[in-house]
Scaffold this motif. Structure first.
Motif, PDB file in Angstrom:
ATOM      1  N   VAL A   1       0.851  -1.205   0.000  1.00 18.90           N
ATOM      2  CA  VAL A   1       0.000   0.000   0.000  1.00 18.90           C
ATOM      3  C   VAL A   1       0.884   1.252   0.000  1.00 18.90           C
ATOM      4  O   VAL A   1       0.654   2.185  -0.793  1.00 18.90           O
ATOM      5  CB  VAL A   1      -0.959  -0.001   1.210  1.00 18.90           C
ATOM      6  N   VAL A   2       1.905   1.249   0.851  1.00 18.51           N
ATOM      7  CA  VAL A   2       2.823   2.403   0.893  1.00 18.51           C
ATOM      8  C   VAL A   2       3.488   2.592  -0.467  1.00 18.51           C
ATOM      9  O   VAL A   2       3.581   3.711  -0.990  1.00 18.51           O
ATOM     10  CB  VAL A   2       3.894   2.210   1.998  1.00 18.51           C
ATOM     11  N   ALA A   3       3.927   1.483  -1.056  1.00 13.57           N
ATOM     12  CA  ALA A   3       4.613   1.563  -2.354  1.00 13.57           C
ATOM     13  C   ALA A   3       3.686   2.115  -3.430  1.00 13.57           C
ATOM     14  O   ALA A   3       4.115   2.909  -4.294  1.00 13.57           O
ATOM     15  CB  ALA A   3       5.128   0.170  -2.756  1.00 13.57           C
ATOM     16  N   ARG A   4       2.425   1.702  -3.391  1.00 15.96           N
ATOM     17  CA  ARG A   4       1.468   2.191  -4.397  1.00 15.96           C
ATOM     18  C   ARG A   4       1.240   3.699  -4.241  1.00 15.96           C
ATOM     19  O   ARG A   4       1.108   4.424  -5.227  1.00 15.96           O
ATOM     20  CB  ARG A   4       0.141   1.435  -4.280  1.00 15.96           C
ATOM     21  N   VAL A   5       1.173   4.154  -2.995  1.00 17.15           N
ATOM     22  CA  VAL A   5       1.001   5.598  -2.758  1.00 17.15           C
ATOM     23  C   VAL A   5       2.238   6.339  -3.271  1.00 17.15           C
ATOM     24  O   VAL A   5       2.118   7.349  -3.985  1.00 17.15           O
ATOM     25  CB  VAL A   5       0.768   5.881  -1.253  1.00 17.15           C
ATOM     26  N   GLU A   6       3.411   5.824  -2.946  1.00 13.72           N
ATOM     27  CA  GLU A   6       4.653   6.503  -3.354  1.00 13.72           C
ATOM     28  C   GLU A   6       4.827   6.479  -4.868  1.00 13.72           C
ATOM     29  O   GLU A   6       5.346   7.435  -5.464  1.00 13.72           O
ATOM     30  CB  GLU A   6       5.845   5.866  -2.634  1.00 13.72           C
ATOM     31  N   ALA A   7       4.383   5.394  -5.494  1.00 13.53           N
ATOM     32  CA  ALA A   7       4.499   5.288  -6.959  1.00 13.53           C
ATOM     33  C   ALA A   7       3.660   6.352  -7.668  1.00 13.53           C
ATOM     34  O   ALA A   7       3.933   6.709  -8.817  1.00 13.53           O
ATOM     35  CB  ALA A   7       4.079   3.895  -7.418  1.00 13.53           C
ATOM     36  N   SER A   8       2.623   6.847  -6.961  1.00  9.88           N
ATOM     37  CA  SER A   8       1.797   7.903  -7.548  1.00  9.88           C
ATOM     38  C   SER A   8       2.348   9.290  -7.220  1.00  9.88           C
ATOM     39  O   SER A   8       1.692  10.306  -7.486  1.00  9.88           O
ATOM     40  CB  SER A   8       0.347   7.774  -7.064  1.00  9.88           C
TER      41      SER A   8
ATOM     42  N   ARG B   1       3.014  10.437  -4.186  1.00  6.23           N
ATOM     43  CA  ARG B   1       2.398  10.976  -2.966  1.00  6.23           C
ATOM     44  C   ARG B   1       2.990  10.321  -1.733  1.00  6.23           C
ATOM     45  O   ARG B   1       3.739   9.357  -1.814  1.00  6.23           O
ATOM     46  CB  ARG B   1       0.886  10.718  -2.998  1.00  6.23           C
ATOM     47  N   ARG B   2       2.561  10.862  -0.588  1.00  8.83           N
ATOM     48  CA  ARG B   2       2.807  10.173   0.679  1.00  8.83           C
ATOM     49  C   ARG B   2       1.484  10.054   1.405  1.00  8.83           C
ATOM     50  O   ARG B   2       0.529  10.784   1.113  1.00  8.83           O
ATOM     51  CB  ARG B   2       3.839  10.924   1.526  1.00  8.83           C
ATOM     52  N   VAL B   3       1.440   9.097   2.355  1.00 11.47           N
ATOM     53  CA  VAL B   3       0.215   8.904   3.122  1.00 11.47           C
ATOM     54  C   VAL B   3       0.088  10.026   4.144  1.00 11.47           C
ATOM     55  O   VAL B   3       1.020  10.272   4.922  1.00 11.47           O
ATOM     56  CB  VAL B   3       0.219   7.531   3.840  1.00 11.47           C
ATOM     57  N   GLY B   4      -1.050  10.729   4.134  1.00 13.45           N
ATOM     58  CA  GLY B   4      -1.263  11.821   5.070  1.00 13.45           C
ATOM     59  C   GLY B   4      -2.122  11.451   6.259  1.00 13.45           C
ATOM     60  O   GLY B   4      -2.062  12.103   7.312  1.00 13.45           O
ATOM     61  N   LEU B   5      -2.933  10.414   6.103  1.00 14.06           N
ATOM     62  CA  LEU B   5      -3.886  10.065   7.162  1.00 14.06           C
ATOM     63  C   LEU B   5      -4.403   8.657   6.909  1.00 14.06           C
ATOM     64  O   LEU B   5      -4.545   8.234   5.761  1.00 14.06           O
ATOM     65  CB  LEU B   5      -5.069  11.053   7.133  1.00 14.06           C
ATOM     66  N   THR B   6      -4.709   7.957   8.009  1.00 17.49           N
ATOM     67  CA  THR B   6      -5.295   6.618   7.923  1.00 17.49           C
ATOM     68  C   THR B   6      -6.652   6.632   8.618  1.00 17.49           C
ATOM     69  O   THR B   6      -6.778   7.139   9.734  1.00 17.49           O
ATOM     70  CB  THR B   6      -4.352   5.583   8.602  1.00 17.49           C
ATOM     71  N   LEU B   7      -7.651   6.085   7.942  1.00 18.70           N
ATOM     72  CA  LEU B   7      -9.014   6.026   8.485  1.00 18.70           C
ATOM     73  C   LEU B   7      -9.469   4.574   8.573  1.00 18.70           C
ATOM     74  O   LEU B   7      -9.046   3.738   7.776  1.00 18.70           O
ATOM     75  CB  LEU B   7     -10.001   6.781   7.584  1.00 18.70           C
ATOM     76  N   LEU B   8     -10.368   4.301   9.521  1.00 12.91           N
ATOM     77  CA  LEU B   8     -10.941   2.953   9.652  1.00 12.91           C
ATOM     78  C   LEU B   8     -12.458   3.019   9.515  1.00 12.91           C
ATOM     79  O   LEU B   8     -13.113   3.863  10.129  1.00 12.91           O
ATOM     80  CB  LEU B   8     -10.581   2.346  11.014  1.00 12.91           C
ATOM     81  N   THR B   9     -13.016   2.076   8.721  1.00 14.90           N
ATOM     82  CA  THR B   9     -14.474   1.991   8.620  1.00 14.90           C
ATOM     83  C   THR B   9     -15.072   1.337   9.861  1.00 14.90           C
ATOM     84  O   THR B   9     -16.214   1.617  10.209  1.00 14.90           O
ATOM     85  CB  THR B   9     -14.910   1.173   7.396  1.00 14.90           C
ATOM     86  N   HIS B  10     -14.326   0.447  10.492  1.00 12.86           N
ATOM     87  CA  HIS B  10     -14.746  -0.204  11.738  1.00 12.86           C
ATOM     88  C   HIS B  10     -13.597  -1.056  12.250  1.00 12.86           C
ATOM     89  O   HIS B  10     -12.565  -1.155  11.596  1.00 12.86           O
ATOM     90  CB  HIS B  10     -16.028  -1.015  11.558  1.00 12.86           C
TER      91      HIS B  10
END
Ligand SMILES: [Zn+2]
Length: 276
Positions: free
Chosen positions: A69-76, A78-87
């Motif tokens: 997931v981190v690699a996919r974000v970086e490949a675009s 970007r960097r991850v700014g926030l993590t959310l949970l649905t439950h």
């Protein structure tokens, strides 16, 4: 967590990684099972011109998946700014602490026990990371802490386990309650009718392009199941396991324990409404 009946016309099999909308991309976690369909959908959401992304449901504690997931974000770019949970179910949330460690981000969730950082998450909140607009929609019922996220720019809603891409979900009694769940489905229906939502980005299974049809199907399915349970009780089936064996006779037995949770929720609902 799924309940058995399949959505009509939905394809079977995995189709998910890379699917999504202009702003949302799925990374499929490698945890397929009868309860998780093809696996958990981890969603990366970002504005096209932004250098920051929001990740929704990092998924199970699987380092390979979290790093992917981190690699996919970086490949675009970007960097991850926030993590959310649905439950808080582990197939969605177990990897959140490790993911936060890998990315240095906060984790926001309805349940305070799942949060990392100062900020909670609840009704009326709007996530604006990187110029994104993600509106928090409380959708309790699958669990008490279930949230959906409305992504208006893409006419989409991320539903976690409240609506799945295939089959139907479990009302995980006693934490999940049927009355809450029906209210949540009606809330999602109003997003499709009044707020231009046409796409469901689910926590498991493929993207749905007819959001209103999917929600209507869920409402009809719950009404049918409830009528079946009510009839079973009238015919002398008393315990939840008796009702499951009768009403879910055509369903794979591996799903009966989950079905029993939904039946308990239905028996509770019928009792509260003076119907049994
Ligand atoms: Zn769940």
């Amino acid at each position: 967590m799924t309940d058995a009946a399949s959505l009509p016309g939905q394809p079977r099999g995995g189709v998910l990684s890379g699917q999504g909308t202009a702003r949302a991309t799925c990374v499929l976690a490698p945890n397929p099972s009868p309860m998780t369909l093809d696996g958990t959908n981890t969603w990366i959401v970002a504005e096209p011109d932004s250098d920051r992304a929001v990740v929704i449901d990092p998924g199970p504690l699987d380092d390979g998946h979290l790093r992917e997931v981190v690699a996919r974000v970086e490949a675009s770019g970007r960097r991850v700014g926030l993590t959310l949970l649905t439950h808080g179910h582990p197939d969605h949330a177990e990897g959140a602490a490790r993911f936060a460690e890998l990315t240095g981000t906060a984790v926001r969730a309805l349940d305070p026990a799942l949060r990392l950082g100062d900020e909670g998450l609840g009704a009326g909140d709007v996530i604006g990371t990187g110029g994104l607009e993600l509106r928090v929609v409380p959708t309790p019922g699958h669990t008490a802490d279930s949230l959906s996220f409305h992504l208006p720019a893409d006419g989409a809603v991320l539903t976690g386990d409240t609506v799945l891409g295939r089959g139907t979900t479990v009302v995980a009694h006693p934490d999940g309650r049927l009355g809450d769940y029906l209210d949540s489905l009606r809330r999602l229906r109003s997003l499709t009718v009044d707020d231009g939502v046409s796409t469901v980005l689910p926590g498991h299974g493929p993207v749905l392009d007819d959001a209103q049809g999917a929600v209507e199907f869920y409402l009809a399915h719950r009404a049918n199941r409830l009528a079946q349970v009510e009839t079973a009780v009238e015919n002398g089936y008393r315990t939840a396991s008796e009702v499951v064996a009768h009403v879910y006779a055509d369903v794979d037995r591996s799903l009966w324990p989950a079905a029993e949770l939904s039946v308990r929720a239905q028996l509770e609902y019928l009792g509260e409404h003076g119907l049994v």
